[in-house]
Design a protein around this motif. Sequence first.
Motif, PDB file in Angstrom:
ATOM      1  N   ARG A  69       0.817  -1.217   0.000  1.00 34.82           N
ATOM      2  CA  ARG A  69       0.000   0.000   0.000  1.00 34.82           C
ATOM      3  C   ARG A  69       0.847   1.261   0.000  1.00 34.82           C
ATOM      4  O   ARG A  69       1.635   1.491   0.910  1.00 34.82           O
ATOM      5  N   ARG A  70       0.643   2.099  -1.044  1.00 40.34           N
ATOM      6  CA  ARG A  70       1.379   3.355  -1.140  1.00 40.34           C
ATOM      7  C   ARG A  70       0.757   4.251  -2.203  1.00 40.34           C
ATOM      8  O   ARG A  70       0.043   3.795  -3.082  1.00 40.34           O
ATOM      9  N   LEU A  71       1.058   5.527  -2.106  1.00 38.92           N
ATOM     10  CA  LEU A  71       0.669   6.508  -3.107  1.00 38.92           C
ATOM     11  C   LEU A  71       1.941   7.249  -3.507  1.00 38.92           C
ATOM     12  O   LEU A  71       2.669   7.737  -2.653  1.00 38.92           O
ATOM     13  N   THR A  72       2.172   7.316  -4.807  1.00 37.37           N
ATOM     14  CA  THR A  72       3.350   7.997  -5.326  1.00 37.37           C
ATOM     15  C   THR A  72       2.891   9.170  -6.178  1.00 37.37           C
ATOM     16  O   THR A  72       2.008   9.014  -7.020  1.00 37.37           O
ATOM     17  N   VAL A  73       3.492  10.332  -5.949  1.00 38.68           N
ATOM     18  CA  VAL A  73       3.164  11.541  -6.702  1.00 38.68           C
ATOM     19  C   VAL A  73       4.406  11.974  -7.463  1.00 38.68           C
ATOM     20  O   VAL A  73       5.474  12.136  -6.873  1.00 38.68           O
ATOM     21  N   GLU A  74       4.241  12.146  -8.769  1.00 37.56           N
ATOM     22  CA  GLU A  74       5.296  12.704  -9.609  1.00 37.56           C
ATOM     23  C   GLU A  74       4.667  13.789 -10.455  1.00 37.56           C
ATOM     24  O   GLU A  74       3.916  13.483 -11.380  1.00 37.56           O
ATOM     25  N   GLU A  75       4.963  15.031 -10.091  1.00 42.67           N
ATOM     26  CA  GLU A  75       4.358  16.202 -10.741  1.00 42.67           C
ATOM     27  C   GLU A  75       2.834  16.134 -10.634  1.00 42.67           C
ATOM     28  O   GLU A  75       2.306  16.184  -9.559  1.00 42.67           O
ATOM     29  N   MET A  76       2.143  15.959 -11.749  1.00 45.00           N
ATOM     30  CA  MET A  76       0.669  15.932 -11.761  1.00 45.00           C
ATOM     31  C   MET A  76       0.118  14.512 -11.805  1.00 45.00           C
ATOM     32  O   MET A  76      -1.090  14.313 -11.798  1.00 45.00           O
ATOM     33  N   ASN A  77       0.971  13.503 -11.849  1.00 44.73           N
ATOM     34  CA  ASN A  77       0.539  12.114 -11.950  1.00 44.73           C
ATOM     35  C   ASN A  77       0.625  11.432 -10.598  1.00 44.73           C
ATOM     36  O   ASN A  77       1.623  11.569  -9.887  1.00 44.73           O
ATOM     37  N   LEU A  78      -0.416  10.682 -10.269  1.00 45.25           N
ATOM     38  CA  LEU A  78      -0.476   9.967  -9.009  1.00 45.25           C
ATOM     39  C   LEU A  78      -0.671   8.490  -9.299  1.00 45.25           C
ATOM     40  O   LEU A  78      -1.371   8.125 -10.243  1.00 45.25           O
ATOM     41  N   CYS A  79      -0.068   7.655  -8.482  1.00 46.96           N
ATOM     42  CA  CYS A  79      -0.210   6.212  -8.612  1.00 46.96           C
ATOM     43  C   CYS A  79      -0.499   5.643  -7.231  1.00 46.96           C
ATOM     44  O   CYS A  79       0.313   5.782  -6.312  1.00 46.96           O
ATOM     45  N   TYR A  80      -1.665   5.004  -7.070  1.00 43.64           N
ATOM     46  CA  TYR A  80      -2.059   4.415  -5.794  1.00 43.64           C
ATOM     47  C   TYR A  80      -2.054   2.899  -5.933  1.00 43.64           C
ATOM     48  O   TYR A  80      -2.615   2.352  -6.887  1.00 43.64           O
ATOM     49  N   VAL A  81      -1.400   2.227  -5.010  1.00 44.70           N
ATOM     50  CA  VAL A  81      -1.399   0.770  -4.964  1.00 44.70           C
ATOM     51  C   VAL A  81      -2.062   0.378  -3.656  1.00 44.70           C
ATOM     52  O   VAL A  81      -1.632   0.786  -2.580  1.00 44.70           O
ATOM     53  N   ASN A  82      -3.147  -0.420  -3.749  1.00 50.04           N
ATOM     54  CA  ASN A  82      -3.882  -0.775  -2.538  1.00 50.04           C
ATOM     55  C   ASN A  82      -3.215  -1.941  -1.814  1.00 50.04           C
ATOM     56  O   ASN A  82      -2.141  -2.398  -2.201  1.00 50.04           O
ATOM     57  N   ALA A  83      -3.853  -2.442  -0.775  1.00 52.33           N
ATOM     58  CA  ALA A  83      -3.259  -3.454   0.093  1.00 52.33           C
ATOM     59  C   ALA A  83      -2.987  -4.772  -0.619  1.00 52.33           C
ATOM     60  O   ALA A  83      -2.052  -5.491  -0.265  1.00 52.33           O
ATOM     61  N   ILE A  84      -3.763  -5.111  -1.631  1.00 56.84           N
ATOM     62  CA  ILE A  84      -3.541  -6.377  -2.326  1.00 56.84           C
ATOM     63  C   ILE A  84      -2.708  -6.214  -3.590  1.00 56.84           C
ATOM     64  O   ILE A  84      -2.512  -7.158  -4.340  1.00 56.84           O
ATOM     65  N   GLY A  85      -2.217  -5.016  -3.838  1.00 48.86           N
ATOM     66  CA  GLY A  85      -1.319  -4.782  -4.954  1.00 48.86           C
ATOM     67  C   GLY A  85      -1.981  -4.257  -6.216  1.00 48.86           C
ATOM     68  O   GLY A  85      -1.321  -4.111  -7.241  1.00 48.86           O
ATOM     69  N   LYS A  86      -3.268  -3.957  -6.166  1.00 43.21           N
ATOM     70  CA  LYS A  86      -3.948  -3.422  -7.343  1.00 43.21           C
ATOM     71  C   LYS A  86      -3.522  -1.970  -7.546  1.00 43.21           C
ATOM     72  O   LYS A  86      -3.625  -1.150  -6.646  1.00 43.21           O
ATOM     73  N   ARG A  87      -3.074  -1.667  -8.758  1.00 44.62           N
ATOM     74  CA  ARG A  87      -2.517  -0.359  -9.086  1.00 44.62           C
ATOM     75  C   ARG A  87      -3.571   0.508  -9.779  1.00 44.62           C
ATOM     76  O   ARG A  87      -4.288   0.039 -10.648  1.00 44.62           O
ATOM     77  N   ARG A  88      -3.618   1.789  -9.379  1.00 48.57           N
ATOM     78  CA  ARG A  88      -4.544   2.740  -9.992  1.00 48.57           C
ATOM     79  C   ARG A  88      -3.788   4.034 -10.260  1.00 48.57           C
ATOM     80  O   ARG A  88      -3.272   4.647  -9.326  1.00 48.57           O
ATOM     81  N   GLU A  89      -3.741   4.421 -11.521  1.00 44.78           N
ATOM     82  CA  GLU A  89      -3.050   5.651 -11.890  1.00 44.78           C
ATOM     83  C   GLU A  89      -4.072   6.703 -12.298  1.00 44.78           C
ATOM     84  O   GLU A  89      -5.030   6.405 -13.006  1.00 44.78           O
ATOM     85  N   PHE A  90      -3.838   7.928 -11.833  1.00 41.75           N
ATOM     86  CA  PHE A  90      -4.711   9.047 -12.178  1.00 41.75           C
ATOM     87  C   PHE A  90      -3.905  10.326 -12.060  1.00 41.75           C
ATOM     88  O   PHE A  90      -2.800  10.330 -11.520  1.00 41.75           O
TER      89      PHE A  90
END
Length: 186
Positions: A69-90
């Motif tokens: 589980r983590r959220l990564t921010v690079e400029e205007m792009n965000l990437c969230y990975v939930n507890a089971i590893g599912k990745r969501r980019e927005f």
Amino acid sequence: MEQEDKIGIQVKEHGIVLVGGIFILGFSLFILVMGLCYPSGGGNRLVFALVLFLMMVCGVMVCITYFHRRLTVEEMNLCYVNAIGKRREFSLNDIGYCKLRIYGTKREAVVESLILYDLLGDKLCKLEMNMPGAREFLQYLLARSLRIGRNSINVLMRSGSLDWQSISRMICCRRRTCGSGKALFR
């Protein structure tokens, strides 16, 4: 030069989550060893085994949560990975608003979590404020004029991490005029 100016924030689970998962695993293994060394004659072994198995699964899931589980921010792009590893980019433009979950009394209210919603009102991610990097991420959102629910104004002001000028410009409230803010603190 351009590499130095890029914004990079990472919000991840606190180390206490891993400690808790290891504690749950260790405690369940301790109970298993004690149950095998000193068996009771009247106990139901199937229920004992099932409860221990569920405890071990919970401990493993908590440890997996720490690593995934983590959220990564690079400029205007965000990437969230939930507890089971599912990745969501927005992107930042996909975020409609955020809510702060608050607990405690009016005098000593504390922000528990930050929930991001998309433009349609669907939940994008939820982050606890005790996660390393969560407060920096909230500052990042406020600096980019993201709407925050009206009930969060009091908590942000009391935390001392934000000043009224930045909050009044960036927070969506029901009243049309935010003025000096005194009307919002009833």
